[in-house]
Write a protein that holds these residues in place. Sequence first.
Motif, PDB file in Angstrom:
ATOM      1  N   LYS A 262      -0.099  -5.467   5.716  1.00 28.48           N
ATOM      2  CA  LYS A 262       0.342  -5.244   4.330  1.00 28.48           C
ATOM      3  C   LYS A 262      -0.492  -6.044   3.331  1.00 28.48           C
ATOM      4  CE  LYS A 262       5.000  -4.476   6.057  1.00 28.48           C
ATOM      5  NZ  LYS A 262       6.296  -5.115   6.298  1.00 28.48           N
ATOM      6  N   ASP A 263      -1.715  -6.305   3.708  1.00 29.82           N
ATOM      7  CA  ASP A 263      -2.630  -7.066   2.870  1.00 29.82           C
ATOM      8  C   ASP A 263      -3.414  -6.127   1.938  1.00 29.82           C
ATOM      9  OD1 ASP A 263      -4.170  -9.447   2.110  1.00 29.82           O
ATOM     10  OD2 ASP A 263      -5.815  -8.444   3.157  1.00 29.82           O
ATOM     11  N   SER A 266      -3.775  -4.804  -2.475  1.00 26.69           N
ATOM     12  CA  SER A 266      -3.187  -5.992  -3.097  1.00 26.69           C
ATOM     13  C   SER A 266      -2.686  -5.628  -4.499  1.00 26.69           C
ATOM     14  CB  SER A 266      -4.247  -7.092  -3.193  1.00 26.69           C
ATOM     15  OG  SER A 266      -5.249  -6.681  -4.119  1.00 26.69           O
ATOM     16  N   GLU A 267      -2.127  -6.612  -5.192  1.00 30.02           N
ATOM     17  CA  GLU A 267      -1.667  -6.418  -6.573  1.00 30.02           C
ATOM     18  C   GLU A 267      -2.813  -5.877  -7.435  1.00 30.02           C
ATOM     19  OE1 GLU A 267       1.317  -7.378  -8.294  1.00 30.02           O
ATOM     20  OE2 GLU A 267       2.393  -7.871  -6.434  1.00 30.02           O
ATOM     21  N   LYS A 268      -3.987  -6.459  -7.257  1.00 30.71           N
ATOM     22  CA  LYS A 268      -5.151  -6.088  -8.069  1.00 30.71           C
ATOM     23  C   LYS A 268      -5.632  -4.663  -7.774  1.00 30.71           C
ATOM     24  CE  LYS A 268      -7.248 -10.635  -8.819  1.00 30.71           C
ATOM     25  NZ  LYS A 268      -7.720 -11.654  -7.871  1.00 30.71           N
ATOM     26  N   GLU A 269      -5.277  -4.153  -6.590  1.00 28.85           N
ATOM     27  CA  GLU A 269      -5.778  -2.842  -6.192  1.00 28.85           C
ATOM     28  C   GLU A 269      -4.778  -1.730  -6.430  1.00 28.85           C
ATOM     29  OE1 GLU A 269      -8.804  -4.344  -2.673  1.00 28.85           O
ATOM     30  OE2 GLU A 269      -6.659  -4.526  -2.401  1.00 28.85           O
ATOM     31  N   GLN A 270      -3.822  -1.973  -7.321  1.00 29.30           N
ATOM     32  CA  GLN A 270      -2.879  -0.902  -7.650  1.00 29.30           C
ATOM     33  C   GLN A 270      -2.792  -0.708  -9.150  1.00 29.30           C
ATOM     34  OE1 GLN A 270       0.434  -2.393  -5.454  1.00 29.30           O
ATOM     35  NE2 GLN A 270       1.247  -3.625  -7.135  1.00 29.30           N
ATOM     36  N   TYR A 271      -2.150   0.389  -9.552  1.00 29.94           N
ATOM     37  CA  TYR A 271      -2.076   0.717 -10.995  1.00 29.94           C
ATOM     38  C   TYR A 271      -0.712   0.356 -11.538  1.00 29.94           C
ATOM     39  CZ  TYR A 271      -6.379   3.134 -10.021  1.00 29.94           C
ATOM     40  OH  TYR A 271      -7.664   3.409  -9.652  1.00 29.94           O
TER      41      TYR A 271
END
Length: 271
Positions: A262-263, A266-271
């Motif tokens: 679940k890595d 990440s937060e940065k890789e979502q919209y």
Amino acid sequence: MSVHKEVKRITTHILQEMKQRGEKIAMLTAYDYSMATIVDAAGIDVILVGDSASNVMAGHETTLPITLDQMIYHASSVVRAIKRALVVVDLPFGSYQGNSKEALASAIRIMKESGAHAVKIEGGLEIAESVSRILTAGIPVMGHLGLTPQSIYKFGTYTVRAKEEAEARKLVEDALKLQELGCFSIVLEKIPATLAKKVSDQLTIPTIGIGAGQHCDGQVLVIHDMLGLNKGFRPRFLRQYASLYDVMNDAIQGYISDVKAKDFPSEKEQY
């Protein structure tokens, strides 16, 4: 204002000039848009859309099963990618043997439907009529002598050809005949280096070797082999310039473990 540098396209005439001034010709295979983009941008002289696609792209044991339609599909994909290289396409097994009218029709389809620049055809005197007919239509032809993989069942093995005196003599005759007919170049596959030198010296057109030693006017390798995408294929003539199988395997395993853990994303890789 951006200065647009004009890319000089490689032509059959340029290959001839390269031979005359002793500059070696570098040729590699490609079968798809993405790979051809990379190969062309790297500065390769000639891209061969080989019937080796039958092996490396489709997983067949020999080059025989690939069809003319499939070759045109691969060739079209490659042609869309290139800005500089000369693109040569193999006439596949069954599209030219024993029927020069069919050979011409096959070559015309390749040129019209893919936009490639030349075709390659295996064999010597026995295909002279087909070669002549294709050339009459203004289609450049590259010859292919020595180990001709489409004749695998005739030879029964992929070992070195033309070690015997008679076969070596015929190979020289075939090469001279192909030149006389008007071929712009000849691939010499898996023949003794001394014979390849003899042929290269006698011809005015360039020879391209694969497993034929250092005296040919150019060299060709299958891209998957030279990049180490094929695990375990290591013939003597192959120099492997990378081990992409391992690089890709590591990358894919890294992705799998990140997803499982679940890595990723990440937060940065979502919209």
